[in-house]
Design a protein around this motif. Structure first.
Motif, PDB file in Angstrom:
ATOM      1  N   ALA A 138      -9.884 -22.501 -20.986  1.00 48.90           N
ATOM      2  CA  ALA A 138     -10.630 -21.530 -20.182  1.00 48.90           C
ATOM      3  C   ALA A 138     -10.829 -20.290 -21.038  1.00 48.90           C
ATOM      4  CB  ALA A 138      -9.881 -21.191 -18.901  1.00 48.90           C
TER       5      ALA A 138
ATOM      6  N   GLY B  70     -13.221 -13.829 -16.833  1.00 48.68           N
ATOM      7  CA  GLY B  70     -12.890 -12.442 -16.544  1.00 48.68           C
ATOM      8  C   GLY B  70     -12.542 -11.674 -17.811  1.00 48.68           C
TER       9      GLY B  70
ATOM     10  N   TYR C 278     -11.698 -16.218 -21.700  1.00 45.04           N
ATOM     11  CA  TYR C 278     -11.557 -14.896 -21.110  1.00 45.04           C
ATOM     12  C   TYR C 278     -12.038 -13.875 -22.131  1.00 45.04           C
ATOM     13  CZ  TYR C 278      -8.377 -17.356 -17.936  1.00 45.04           C
ATOM     14  OH  TYR C 278      -7.841 -18.226 -17.040  1.00 45.04           O
TER      15      TYR C 278
ATOM     16  N   ALA D  41      -3.643 -11.347 -12.628  1.00 43.99           N
ATOM     17  CA  ALA D  41      -4.716 -10.345 -12.584  1.00 43.99           C
ATOM     18  C   ALA D  41      -4.330  -9.076 -13.326  1.00 43.99           C
ATOM     19  CB  ALA D  41      -5.058 -10.030 -11.132  1.00 43.99           C
TER      20      ALA D  41
ATOM     21  N   ALA E  55      -2.044 -12.853  -7.559  1.00 42.85           N
ATOM     22  CA  ALA E  55      -3.456 -12.851  -7.950  1.00 42.85           C
ATOM     23  C   ALA E  55      -3.589 -13.291  -9.399  1.00 42.85           C
ATOM     24  CB  ALA E  55      -4.044 -11.462  -7.755  1.00 42.85           C
ATOM     25  N   VAL E  56      -4.687 -13.987  -9.713  1.00 43.81           N
ATOM     26  CA  VAL E  56      -4.913 -14.488 -11.060  1.00 43.81           C
ATOM     27  C   VAL E  56      -6.254 -13.979 -11.566  1.00 43.81           C
ATOM     28  CG1 VAL E  56      -3.514 -16.551 -10.702  1.00 43.81           C
ATOM     29  CG2 VAL E  56      -5.960 -16.613 -10.180  1.00 43.81           C
ATOM     30  N   LEU E  57      -6.370 -13.939 -12.890  1.00 39.10           N
ATOM     31  CA  LEU E  57      -7.627 -13.562 -13.536  1.00 39.10           C
ATOM     32  C   LEU E  57      -8.475 -14.825 -13.677  1.00 39.10           C
ATOM     33  CD1 LEU E  57      -9.266 -11.316 -14.987  1.00 39.10           C
ATOM     34  CD2 LEU E  57      -8.145 -12.039 -17.117  1.00 39.10           C
ATOM     35  N   GLU E  58      -9.618 -14.816 -13.069  1.00 42.42           N
ATOM     36  CA  GLU E  58     -10.469 -15.999 -13.087  1.00 42.42           C
ATOM     37  C   GLU E  58     -11.033 -16.211 -14.486  1.00 42.42           C
ATOM     38  OE1 GLU E  58     -10.752 -18.072 -10.715  1.00 42.42           O
ATOM     39  OE2 GLU E  58      -9.645 -16.900  -9.214  1.00 42.42           O
ATOM     40  N   PRO E  59     -11.261 -17.495 -14.892  1.00 43.85           N
ATOM     41  CA  PRO E  59     -11.894 -17.772 -16.187  1.00 43.85           C
ATOM     42  C   PRO E  59     -13.215 -17.029 -16.315  1.00 43.85           C
ATOM     43  CG  PRO E  59     -11.024 -19.787 -15.242  1.00 43.85           C
ATOM     44  CD  PRO E  59     -10.886 -18.724 -14.180  1.00 43.85           C
TER      45      PRO E  59
ATOM     46  N   LYS F 227      -2.527 -20.259 -15.985  1.00 41.21           N
ATOM     47  CA  LYS F 227      -3.217 -19.218 -15.238  1.00 41.21           C
ATOM     48  C   LYS F 227      -2.723 -17.842 -15.695  1.00 41.21           C
ATOM     49  CE  LYS F 227      -5.343 -22.270 -12.732  1.00 41.21           C
ATOM     50  NZ  LYS F 227      -6.787 -22.505 -12.886  1.00 41.21           N
TER      51      LYS F 227
END
Length: 344
Positions: A38, A126, A40, A91, A120-124, A88
């Motif tokens: 992924a 981001g 980033y 965030a 919370a996670v940082l989406e691909p 993952k």
């Protein structure tokens, strides 16, 4: 044809193995990752010498690689990197460019930030904002500051010291922060004690002023002490002999006391008996002391005529007894007191 089959099979096998080994070597050299990833992004104020293919690490473990580095918004660097798809990123993730070695190679270190929802996670796709990123340490400015020190060291010592400085200032940030916190605490404590420290310094100045005003006396005292010590040093042999003599005297005195202890004990006991006897005859002693001056005066007049005493016998008597014949002795007066001087 059958004779050529075996060599052809061996050649084909050799080519397949060689191509496979070459491909594996190429993948290792380029740090290529064939697994699903992924992508980033991260914004930095400076991404100097961070190159595509450099490692992306979390807690020192490689989890991906840098894909691209480009300029963004004229004064920022945008770093694109890929991470294993199964991992993952939170965030609140942070990014920092660190030195991989002294040659100048870098890597991108990801860390756990604070202040966001831990779930919370940082989406691909981001991007990590510039507020949660830090560029690499400027070694040029750092080593210029240590240049005078480096000039006095050997090359091996310079390399070792440089590496340790990088580790401390970059890889051991918590230690530096703790040191700075303790330094700030010490500074605050000293500031709180400013009045006491000021009084101590003032009193110390007063003492130094007094000592300075007595410089001549102090110098004379030191000179006299020096002379005394020098004199003692010169007379060390007589002093040693005197000490030995004192030791002999102490031994002799000890023996004397040991020899006289028993007679002295008897004398003290007899003196105690005398004191008790005088106490029991207090009236007699008091009468004797009271009339002693009168008697002494009379005796003085008596002996004033010469070295003799004049006595007058007024009376004498005795007893006569015969054993076996007279049971009671007979009292016989010899000189009866008939003279006038013997009356009264």
């Amino acid at each position: 044809m059958r004779g050529l089959a075996a060599p052809l099979v061996k050649l084909a096998l050799f080519m397949v193995i060689t191509v496979a080994a070459t491909g594996i070597l190429a993948l290792s050299i380029t740090n290529a990752d064939l697994s699903e990833t992924a992508t980033y992004g991260a914004r930095f104020t400076d991404a100097t010498l961070l190159l595509p293919g450099d490692d992306v690490r979390i807690a020192g473990v490689r989890v991906g690689q840098v894909e691209d580095v480009e300029v963004a918004d004229r004064n920022q660097a945008h770093v694109s990197f890929s991470v294993d798809a199964g991992r993952k990123l939170p965030a609140s993730v942070t990014a920092q460019i660190k030195f991989r070695n002294l040659v100048g190679q870098r890597y991108l270190a990801l860390g756990q930030g604070t202040g966001a929802d831990p779930n919370a996670v940082l989406e691909p796709g981001g991007t990590i904002p510039i507020g949660r990123t830090r560029p690499a340490l400027d070694l040029t400015a750092l080593f210029n500051g240590f240049k005078p020190l480096f000039q006095a060291l050997s090359p091996d010592d310079v390399n070792k010291l440089s590496y340790e400085i990088i580790q401390v200032l970059q890889g051991e940030g918590g230690t530096v922060e703790t040191l700075l916190a303790h330094t700030a605490s010490l500074t605050s404590t000293l500031a709180d004690k400013d009045r006491v420290i000021g009084e101590v310094i003032t009193n110390l100045n007063s003492v130094l002023t007094t000592v300075n005003s007595r410089g001549a006396e102090l110098s004379e005292l030191i000179t006299q002490v020096q002379q005394l010590v020098s004199g003692l040093a010169e007379d060390r042999e007589p002093i040693g002999e005197a000490i030995d003599a004192l030791g002999g005297l102490a031994t002799t005195t000890s023996g004397l006391l040991q020899d006289t202890r028993e007679p002295l004990k008897q004398d003290i006991a007899a003196l105690g008996g005398l004191v008790h006897n005088l106490n029991d005859n207090e009236q007699v002693v008091e009468h004797f002391i009271q009339f002693l001056p009168t008697k002494t005066a009379a005796l003085t007049r008596t002996v004033s005529y010469g070295s003799w005493f004049n006595f007058y016998l007024c009376e004498a008597s005795g007893e006569v007894g015969v054993p076996g014949l007279v049971s009671t002795p007979l009292e016989i007066p010899v000189l009866p007191a008939t003279q006038a001087r013997c009356s009264g």
